[in-house]
Design an enzyme around this catalytic site. Structure first.
Site, PDB file in Angstrom:
ATOM      1  N   TYR A 474      -7.059  35.244  14.623  1.00 19.63           N
ATOM      2  CA  TYR A 474      -7.999  35.656  15.517  1.00 19.63           C
ATOM      3  C   TYR A 474      -8.406  37.131  15.309  1.00 19.63           C
ATOM      4  O   TYR A 474      -8.190  37.978  16.251  1.00 19.63           O
ATOM      5  CB  TYR A 474      -7.686  35.352  17.102  1.00 19.63           C
TER       6      TYR A 474
HETATM    7  C1  FAD Z   1     -16.089  29.188  14.195  1.00 20.86           C
HETATM    8  C2  FAD Z   1     -14.504  29.246  13.941  1.00 20.86           C
HETATM    9  C3  FAD Z   1     -13.651  28.551  14.230  1.00 20.86           C
HETATM   10  C4  FAD Z   1     -12.341  28.548  14.069  1.00 20.86           C
HETATM   11  N1  FAD Z   1     -11.279  27.816  14.670  1.00 20.86           N
HETATM   12  C5  FAD Z   1     -10.012  27.871  14.282  1.00 20.86           C
HETATM   13  C6  FAD Z   1      -9.017  27.013  14.526  1.00 20.86           C
HETATM   14  O1  FAD Z   1      -9.283  26.004  15.188  1.00 20.86           O
HETATM   15  N2  FAD Z   1      -7.890  27.405  14.529  1.00 20.86           N
HETATM   16  C7  FAD Z   1      -7.217  28.484  13.880  1.00 20.86           C
HETATM   17  O2  FAD Z   1      -6.177  28.546  13.641  1.00 20.86           O
HETATM   18  N3  FAD Z   1      -8.507  29.146  13.420  1.00 20.86           N
HETATM   19  C8  FAD Z   1      -9.719  29.132  13.707  1.00 20.86           C
HETATM   20  N4  FAD Z   1     -10.478  30.080  13.249  1.00 20.86           N
HETATM   21  C9  FAD Z   1     -10.050  31.268  12.739  1.00 20.86           C
HETATM   22  C10 FAD Z   1      -9.860  31.081  11.024  1.00 20.86           C
HETATM   23  O3  FAD Z   1      -8.793  30.292  10.895  1.00 20.86           O
HETATM   24  C11 FAD Z   1      -9.704  32.383  10.506  1.00 20.86           C
HETATM   25  O4  FAD Z   1     -10.609  33.122  10.685  1.00 20.86           O
HETATM   26  C12 FAD Z   1      -9.358  32.220   8.997  1.00 20.86           C
HETATM   27  O5  FAD Z   1      -8.784  33.368   8.491  1.00 20.86           O
HETATM   28  C13 FAD Z   1     -10.812  31.801   8.128  1.00 20.86           C
HETATM   29  O6  FAD Z   1     -10.418  31.768   6.866  1.00 20.86           O
HETATM   30  P1  FAD Z   1     -11.839  31.648   5.831  1.00 20.86           P
HETATM   31  O7  FAD Z   1     -11.161  31.487   4.431  1.00 20.86           O
HETATM   32  O8  FAD Z   1     -13.086  30.974   6.492  1.00 20.86           O
HETATM   33  O9  FAD Z   1     -11.925  33.096   6.017  1.00 20.86           O
HETATM   34  P2  FAD Z   1     -12.401  34.426   5.249  1.00 20.86           P
HETATM   35  O10 FAD Z   1     -13.049  35.340   5.963  1.00 20.86           O
HETATM   36  O11 FAD Z   1     -12.812  34.104   3.690  1.00 20.86           O
HETATM   37  O12 FAD Z   1     -10.645  35.026   4.927  1.00 20.86           O
HETATM   38  C14 FAD Z   1      -9.838  35.444   5.955  1.00 20.86           C
HETATM   39  C15 FAD Z   1      -8.841  36.679   5.551  1.00 20.86           C
HETATM   40  O13 FAD Z   1      -7.974  35.656   4.581  1.00 20.86           O
HETATM   41  C16 FAD Z   1      -8.002  36.336   3.119  1.00 20.86           C
HETATM   42  N5  FAD Z   1      -8.780  35.271   2.099  1.00 20.86           N
HETATM   43  C17 FAD Z   1      -9.366  34.289   2.174  1.00 20.86           C
HETATM   44  N6  FAD Z   1      -9.060  33.557   1.233  1.00 20.86           N
HETATM   45  C18 FAD Z   1      -8.249  33.985   0.401  1.00 20.86           C
HETATM   46  C19 FAD Z   1      -7.423  33.561  -0.722  1.00 20.86           C
HETATM   47  N7  FAD Z   1      -8.010  32.381  -1.243  1.00 20.86           N
HETATM   48  N8  FAD Z   1      -6.162  34.149  -1.088  1.00 20.86           N
HETATM   49  C20 FAD Z   1      -5.868  35.269  -0.352  1.00 20.86           C
HETATM   50  N9  FAD Z   1      -6.692  35.642   0.580  1.00 20.86           N
HETATM   51  C21 FAD Z   1      -7.384  35.066   1.345  1.00 20.86           C
HETATM   52  C22 FAD Z   1      -9.392  37.351   3.335  1.00 20.86           C
HETATM   53  O14 FAD Z   1      -9.490  38.320   2.459  1.00 20.86           O
HETATM   54  C23 FAD Z   1      -9.327  37.622   4.806  1.00 20.86           C
HETATM   55  O15 FAD Z   1      -8.268  38.506   4.846  1.00 20.86           O
HETATM   56  C24 FAD Z   1     -11.788  29.817  13.627  1.00 20.86           C
HETATM   57  C25 FAD Z   1     -13.033  30.838  13.119  1.00 20.86           C
HETATM   58  C26 FAD Z   1     -14.212  30.591  13.420  1.00 20.86           C
HETATM   59  C27 FAD Z   1     -15.196  31.764  12.943  1.00 20.86           C
END
Ligand code: FAD
Ligand code: NAG
Ligand code: NAG
Ligand code: NAG
Ligand code: NAG
Ligand code: NAG
Length: 531
Positions: A474
């Site tokens: 978060y």
């Molecule tokens: C609508 C919504 C619902 C959500 N529901 C939940 C939930 O139910 N449970 C929960 O735990 N969280 C939830 N989240 C939060 C979510 O888990 C985090 O925002 C998570 O980091 C998103 O991952 P992403 O790959 O989509 O994000 P990104 O924005 O792509 O990445 C997030 C972070 O991780 C890094 N990163 C991404 N991919 C890699 C990689 N391959 N290697 C190294 N670093 C990387 C990025 O640089 C950044 O720092 C929710 C978020 C949203 C917006």
């Protein structure tokens, strides 16, 4: 007067666009030297033309916006990358790391783009986006009950592929199907079965990462320290995570969900006091989330609670459990909805019509909003008078709400040092502060961000302290940031202790060992110790 003001604003915008966008020739030269470097590192030019974008490419904006999941960072003043790379192969990722290092640009890694502060695709420094969405293979070993999943996959795709193989296997991860595997797992993501199975990272058994030297390493190659770090310490401080190998968990043919609402006029305060006393100790199969939101009922402003539950079992046994442990909620048998696990994923994702099919989980384009989130942890029960005061505050603020997520069960059995995620035994529930809006009016943004700060400040006496704990996934840049300068350890400690408690120093040691030059850095990355 209004027109004059509007004109001033548009002039200001024009000036800032003009100064922040590279001129076409400097964009071309950055693009050309990056392309040359990729060529030198073995990427053929017919591949480069498919994966490399500069701001002058016609599809630059659509590629950039495709994974912007918070509209606060979809404005003309949001800083844009100098380069976007969308690799199709592992070798292209390796070359991108090497070439970004040589360019002096910062690297931002994006998988699903759901970071609440947009740090996977925004930076104050000139930067490259390494966009992982093409690397989304999922391979399920059904007899072995494991899967390899590449980080560019979404949770929805993962759930769908598991369900295609077996309706008796699952993975305990997040609720929103468009969240990316890369950020979600590396940040210690959780879902509605955490009281039974723990976190995503409690069910990770291997991984592949590309390190700062461009080497592809599996668990054995990276060693147990780095493997520990990328199970909740955030991937982006350590390397590019390519894939995780996960354990699938057994689920029965039917699970049961419910969603009921109770307002203050329906005894909500007493019901919440009772919820607090049972939610973290009740049967591990049951997870009851509570949304606390301002509402207007018959013209009167008051709080409305929504109880959303997931029960890993059938409706008959849930009815008996609720009658014995939580009769105050007044559930009717018609409230209980028994369904397969994959249907429960759709239910939690708000696809509740009978025409919604599992294929909807493959849809990568959610509707997006303007968002702000913050988090807290409750370790001592909040007294009834405390809930009354909180309800009054939320009613008065008018927009922001809270979400209570109970812990206990499996979460309490796993030692705090087992993974970087430290919020285990002793946590009653996690609070998410949640405000969404759908207008670009900057006044609204100011107002809603301020509501989040006001409520966070108001909650101080009711939540954990020293440190005031927070959940990495978060993401909240208001709890501290680093400029990655000479003071970064002390800056990092401010947010690091909130996210990781005593695990912070181990993360710093591992970071210093694997990336001493701090190439993999961001606003809240793990700092390196000075040599
Ligand atoms: C609508 C919504 C619902 C959500 N529901 C939940 C939930 O139910 N449970 C929960 O735990 N969280 C939830 N989240 C939060 C979510 O888990 C985090 O925002 C998570 O980091 C998103 O991952 P992403 O790959 O989509 O994000 P990104 O924005 O792509 O990445 C997030 C972070 O991780 C890094 N990163 C991404 N991919 C890699 C990689 N391959 N290697 C190294 N670093 C990387 C990025 O640089 C950044 O720092 C929710 C978020 C949203 C917006
Ligand atoms: C971006 O523009 C350059 C120069 O016109 C072109 O060679 C390249 O193919 C474009 N990239 C993509 C991914 O379309
Ligand atoms: C993001 O901003 C661009 C440019 O103003 C706009 O075209 C696009 O529709 C916006 N995206 C969303 C999802 O609103
Ligand atoms: C993904 O899977 C396909 C089909 O099995 C394979 O051809 C491809 O090489 C895989 N891609 C990566 C990056 O692993
Ligand atoms: C409200 O809840 C309290 C405590 O659970 C209970 O004693 C009381 O009877 C309830 N009142 C109503 C009107 O249901
Ligand atoms: C935003 O607030 C300012 C100052 O209070 C006000 O002058 C302006 O009209 C508001 N803008 C909008 C779009 O409401």
């Amino acid at each position: 007067m209004k027109n004059v003001l509007a004109l001033c604003i548009s002039l200001l915008f024009f000036a800032s666009i003009f100064s922040s966008l590279p001129t076409s020739s400097s964009a071309d030269s950055t693009f050309d030297s990056f392309a040359n470097c990729l060529t030198k590192n073995g990427v053929p030019s017919n591949q480069i033309s498919k994966i490399l974008y500069s701001p002058t490419n016609t599809s630059f904006s659509s590629v950039l916006n495709a994974y912007v999941r918070n509209l606060r960072f979809n404005t003309s003043s949001t800083k844009k990358p100098s380069i976007i790379v969308t690799p199709l192969t592992v070798q292209q990722v390796q070359a991108t790391i090497i070439c970004t290092k040589g360019s002096g640009l910062q690297l931002k890694i994006r998988s699903g783009g759901h970071d609440y502060e947009g740090i996977s695709y925004v930076s104050d420094n000139p930067f490259v986006i390494l966009d992982m969405f093409n690397l989304r293979n999922i391979s399920i070993d059904q007899p072995g009950r494991t899967a390899w999943v590449q980080t560019g996959a979404t949770l929805g795709e993962l759930y769908y592929r598991i369900w295609q193989k077996s309706n008796l296997l699952a993975y305990p991860a997040g609720v929103c199907p468009t969240v990316g595997v890369g950020g979600h797992i590396s940040g210690g993501g959780y879902g509605t079965m955490l009281r039974k199975f723990g976190l995503t990272v409690d069910n990770v058994v291997d991984a592949q990462i590309i390190d700062v030297n461009g080497r592809v390493l599996d668990r054995k190659g990276m060693g147990e320290d780095l493997f520990w770090a990328i199970r909740g310490g955030g991937g982006a401080s350590f390397g590019v995570v390519l894939s995780y190998k996960i354990n699938l968990v057994p689920v029965p043919p039917f699970v049961t969900v419910f969603s009921v609402q109770r307002t203050e006029a329906q005894n909500a305060t007493n019901i919440l006091v009772k919820w607090q006393s049972i939610a973290s100790t009740i049967d591990n199969n049951l997870f009851i989330r509570v949304l606390v939101q301002p509402a207007t009922v018959s013209g009167k402003k008051m709080i409305r609670l929504t109880f959303n539950a997931m029960y890993v079992g059938n409706s008959k046994s849930l009815a008996a459990l609720m009658k014995a442990k939580f009769p105050e909620l007044g559930l009717q048998s018609s409230d209980l909805k028994q369904m397969s696990w994959i249907q429960s994923i759709l239910f939690w994702a708000n696809f509740r019509s009978s025409s919604d099919k599992p294929e909807i989980l493959l849809d990568r384009t959610p509707s997006v909003n303007f968002l702000k989130r913050k988090s807290d942890y409750v370790v001592t029960p909040i007294p009834k008078a405390g809930f009354t005061a909180i309800f009054n505050k939320i009613t008065q603020l008018g927009k922001i709400g809270l979400v209570f997520n109970p812990y206990g069960g499996k979460m309490s059995q796993i030692p705090e040092t087992d993974a970087p995620f430290p919020h285990r035994a002793g946590i009653l529930y996690k609070i998410q502060y949640s405000v969404n809006w759908d207008s670009a009016d900057p006044n609204l943004t100011t107002q809603y961000l301020q509501q989040a700060r006001d409520l966070y400040s108001f909650m101080t006496p009711y939540v954990s302290s020293n440190p005031r704990q927070a959940f990495l996934n978060y993401r909240d840049l208001e709890i501290g940031t680093t400029d990655n300068g000479p003071n970064s350890y002390n800056e990092g400690k401010v947010y690091g202790l909130k996210y990781f408690k005593g695990n912070f120093d181990r993360l710093v040691k591992i970071k210093t060992a694997v990336d001493p030059q701090n190439f993999f850095r961001n606003e809240q990355s793990i700092p390196v110790l000075a040599a």
